[in-house]
Enzyme design. Sequence first.
Site, PDB file in Angstrom:
ATOM      1  N   GLY A 263       0.798  -1.210   0.000  1.00 41.61           N
ATOM      2  CA  GLY A 263       0.000   0.000   0.000  1.00 41.61           C
ATOM      3  C   GLY A 263       0.832   1.262   0.000  1.00 41.61           C
ATOM      4  O   GLY A 263       1.936   1.316  -0.548  1.00 41.61           O
ATOM      5  N   HIS A 264       0.310   2.302   0.675  1.00 40.87           N
ATOM      6  CA  HIS A 264       0.885   3.637   0.630  1.00 40.87           C
ATOM      7  C   HIS A 264       2.230   3.709   1.348  1.00 40.87           C
ATOM      8  O   HIS A 264       3.169   4.339   0.865  1.00 40.87           O
ATOM      9  CB  HIS A 264      -0.112   4.617   1.256  1.00 40.87           C
ATOM     10  CG  HIS A 264       0.240   6.049   1.075  1.00 40.87           C
ATOM     11  ND1 HIS A 264       0.341   6.649  -0.166  1.00 40.87           N
ATOM     12  CD2 HIS A 264       0.502   7.033   1.989  1.00 40.87           C
ATOM     13  CE1 HIS A 264       0.648   7.923  -0.018  1.00 40.87           C
ATOM     14  NE2 HIS A 264       0.762   8.185   1.271  1.00 40.87           N
ATOM     15  N   PHE A 265       2.318   3.072   2.511  1.00 42.39           N
ATOM     16  CA  PHE A 265       3.570   3.065   3.284  1.00 42.39           C
ATOM     17  C   PHE A 265       4.284   1.734   3.054  1.00 42.39           C
ATOM     18  O   PHE A 265       4.347   0.870   3.925  1.00 42.39           O
ATOM     19  CB  PHE A 265       3.281   3.306   4.770  1.00 42.39           C
ATOM     20  CG  PHE A 265       2.987   4.744   5.086  1.00 42.39           C
ATOM     21  CD1 PHE A 265       4.011   5.670   5.188  1.00 42.39           C
ATOM     22  CD2 PHE A 265       1.682   5.169   5.268  1.00 42.39           C
ATOM     23  CE1 PHE A 265       3.745   7.005   5.475  1.00 42.39           C
ATOM     24  CE2 PHE A 265       1.409   6.495   5.563  1.00 42.39           C
ATOM     25  CZ  PHE A 265       2.431   7.422   5.663  1.00 42.39           C
TER      26      PHE A 265
END
Length: 289
Positions: A263-265
């Site tokens: 995902g984003h991180f």
Amino acid sequence: MRVFHRYAVVEGHRLFYREAGPSDAPAVVLLHGYPSSSFMFRELIPRLADRYHVVAPDHLGFGQSDSPTVNDFDYSFDSLTRLTAGLLDQLGLQRYAIYVQDYGAPVGWRLALQPHSPVSAVVSQNGNGYDAGFVPDFWNPIWAYGEDRNPQTEAALRTALERDAIVWQYTHGVPEPSVVSPDTWTLDHALLQRPGNDEVQLRLFHDYRTNRALYPRLQEHLRINRIPVLAVWGGNDQIFSPNGATAFGEDLPDAEVHLLDGGHFLLESALDEVTELTRTFLGRALRPS
């Protein structure tokens, strides 16, 4: 490899930064996103510091850096970049690669577009440099707030400051969410509770629209100067979609693009893969000519 935790005063504000590696090695500057800090790079820094001089600052208003109110500092991505440039100048860094994520990208792009650009190479990990990649469900409220700041558009964004929204940023798109340490969102949420920090974040949400206006200049700079780019992306990110990664190939056919299952991180769930890709890329990009 030891990591040092240091402070410097720039324009009267105390900025925190993590530093590791030989001072005479090629420099790599790590620029974090929202709502995080250099804490997001805590595992990556020692994995790069055997070869590189690594510096990871906390933006003003984030992490361990000062957090003056909006009455005491004019928060914008221009002003965050000015402070970052001042810090790097104090550290004597005149040429460096950047690793950018989320908010770190617009700061990094502004550094790259300075006269006599100091940026030699770019690693973008879920950090947009093109209009492609903005996921509408996430970004439409931000665009609305940028166009018209009023109680209704502000209320829609205040939910992004809540704990559940921060947990979602860290866990969405991660194949096994239990690998993500709760220390991440616990720290971020606690720091957002500092007096006046909500207004700081809202000010930056409002200013985000200025970043899109910068993209044509960035793209021209990358294209003309053939800046080496690695886009290593959480392919399941519901903030910046994979289109944001593949778009770098429009101006740089040699851009290296990797979409990973995350995902984003991405560093929280795919640290080994990102480290290997980053070390290999930097080994080529920073090799003396």
